[in-house]
Design a protein around this motif. Sequence first.
Motif, mmCIF file in Angstrom:
data_model
loop_
_atom_site.group_PDB
_atom_site.id
_atom_site.type_symbol
_atom_site.label_atom_id
_atom_site.label_comp_id
_atom_site.label_asym_id
_atom_site.label_seq_id
_atom_site.Cartn_x
_atom_site.Cartn_y
_atom_site.Cartn_z
ATOM 1 N N THR A 47 26.000 6.907 106.035
ATOM 2 C CA THR A 47 25.161 6.935 104.843
ATOM 3 C C THR A 47 23.949 6.044 105.137
ATOM 4 O O THR A 47 23.839 5.454 106.215
ATOM 5 C CB THR A 47 25.905 6.419 103.598
ATOM 6 O OG1 THR A 47 26.501 5.153 103.910
ATOM 7 C CG2 THR A 47 26.994 7.392 103.171
ATOM 8 N N SER A 181 22.205 12.122 95.133
ATOM 9 C CA SER A 181 21.444 11.075 95.795
ATOM 10 C C SER A 181 21.207 9.962 94.787
ATOM 11 O O SER A 181 21.399 10.141 93.581
ATOM 12 C CB SER A 181 20.103 11.595 96.323
ATOM 13 O OG SER A 181 19.229 11.905 95.251
ATOM 14 N N GLY A 298 18.810 8.356 100.461
ATOM 15 C CA GLY A 298 19.507 9.096 99.420
ATOM 16 C C GLY A 298 20.106 10.407 99.878
ATOM 17 O O GLY A 298 21.035 10.919 99.237
ATOM 18 N N ARG A 299 19.598 10.958 100.969
ATOM 19 C CA ARG A 299 20.127 12.255 101.407
ATOM 20 C C ARG A 299 21.050 12.142 102.628
ATOM 21 O O ARG A 299 21.462 13.163 103.193
ATOM 22 C CB ARG A 299 18.990 13.226 101.687
ATOM 23 C CG ARG A 299 17.931 12.761 102.669
ATOM 24 C CD ARG A 299 16.832 13.834 102.805
ATOM 25 N NE ARG A 299 15.776 13.446 103.733
ATOM 26 C CZ ARG A 299 14.541 13.117 103.388
ATOM 27 N NH1 ARG A 299 14.197 13.116 102.109
ATOM 28 N NH2 ARG A 299 13.639 12.786 104.305
ATOM 29 N N ARG A 301 24.516 11.625 104.038
ATOM 30 C CA ARG A 301 25.972 11.630 103.876
ATOM 31 C C ARG A 301 26.504 12.590 104.946
ATOM 32 O O ARG A 301 26.893 13.723 104.656
ATOM 33 C CB ARG A 301 26.393 12.092 102.479
ATOM 34 C CG ARG A 301 26.007 11.133 101.367
ATOM 35 C CD ARG A 301 26.525 11.608 100.013
ATOM 36 N NE ARG A 301 27.977 11.701 99.976
ATOM 37 C CZ ARG A 301 28.791 10.671 99.756
ATOM 38 N NH1 ARG A 301 28.291 9.474 99.564
ATOM 39 N NH2 ARG A 301 30.091 10.841 99.737
#
Length: 340
Positions: A47, A181, A298-299, A301
Amino acid sequence: MRRALVALCRRAVKARRLDDGAARKFFEKNFRPVTITPFGADAGFLTGYYEPEIPASRFPSPRFSVPMYHRPPDLVVPKTAPGEPPPNRGDVFRRTATGERVPYWDRAEIEEGALSGRHLELAWLENAADLLTVQIQGSARLRLQDGTLLRVNYDGHNGWPYTAVGRVLIERGAIPRDEMSMARIHAWMLANPEAATEVRRQNRSYVFFRVVGLDDERGPIGAQGIRLTAGRSIAVDKLLHVYGTPFFISAALPIAGPDTSDPFRRTMIAQDTGSAIVGPARADLFLGAGDAAGAIAGRLRHPGYFAMLVPRGIDPVAAGARMPLPRPRPAAKAQAGAAR
């Protein structure tokens, strides 16, 4: 591991600054790559996190009405020496007037005013969504109304376990999993203020902060006690890894845009930790400060492949023979019994 890393750090200091080729030879000569994976999986998990910049004020007003708190003096962290950085998980208590130790106030109680009137506010924010963002990231640049930049960093938590509000929103169908996100969480909370209060309080954990700088543009200070470097510092599970350990991480990540799959192959240094960072092949990549870094973080993963760079003075086979392993899962034990 720590002793071996200290010896190599001294060797690196004596070598001074090296060009790319010489640096590569230094790592090849002094480290041995060892692949690490979670039990039962082929890859680890990545992450990203960043340092947000948030509008703030030193004083409350109709616009700035959400307090950000210093660590309270009645917060007790057992087995922590004076001056030692507070851990990001573990037991925490509140000392009452009679000296009794009780669970500390949870998020709902603090939001309802449990700490009001104690002069613990270090700044005031525009909304609770901004505060939650800073608490998740662990540090922030607070842009005060006169333009001054106030740097704040993690300084303890209230002892309640962390619950990911993103998971709560996915389970309730508020945000699709593939759109999740930090930016989507923030936007949803601003658009649904009443529902956001209830969702936010599902995470009973609450984080406190300290001021670490004024008009300071350098990177935030990680759990290791030194400043993080964007694109080179990672947060790891500190119960499993030693700060300063190098890792080579290989993955395909959406760095350039949400729909890209860009090759990411880089040596990273374990310099931070986080309550959600659990497991041997689990890392949070520090991506810098501001909205651009936040958009990338935020994007992320995604699966990733980890090679721990172990000092050559350590024999991984010998060390592995003494490594404690988790107990078998009940289902696995039952299957083994049936097979016999």
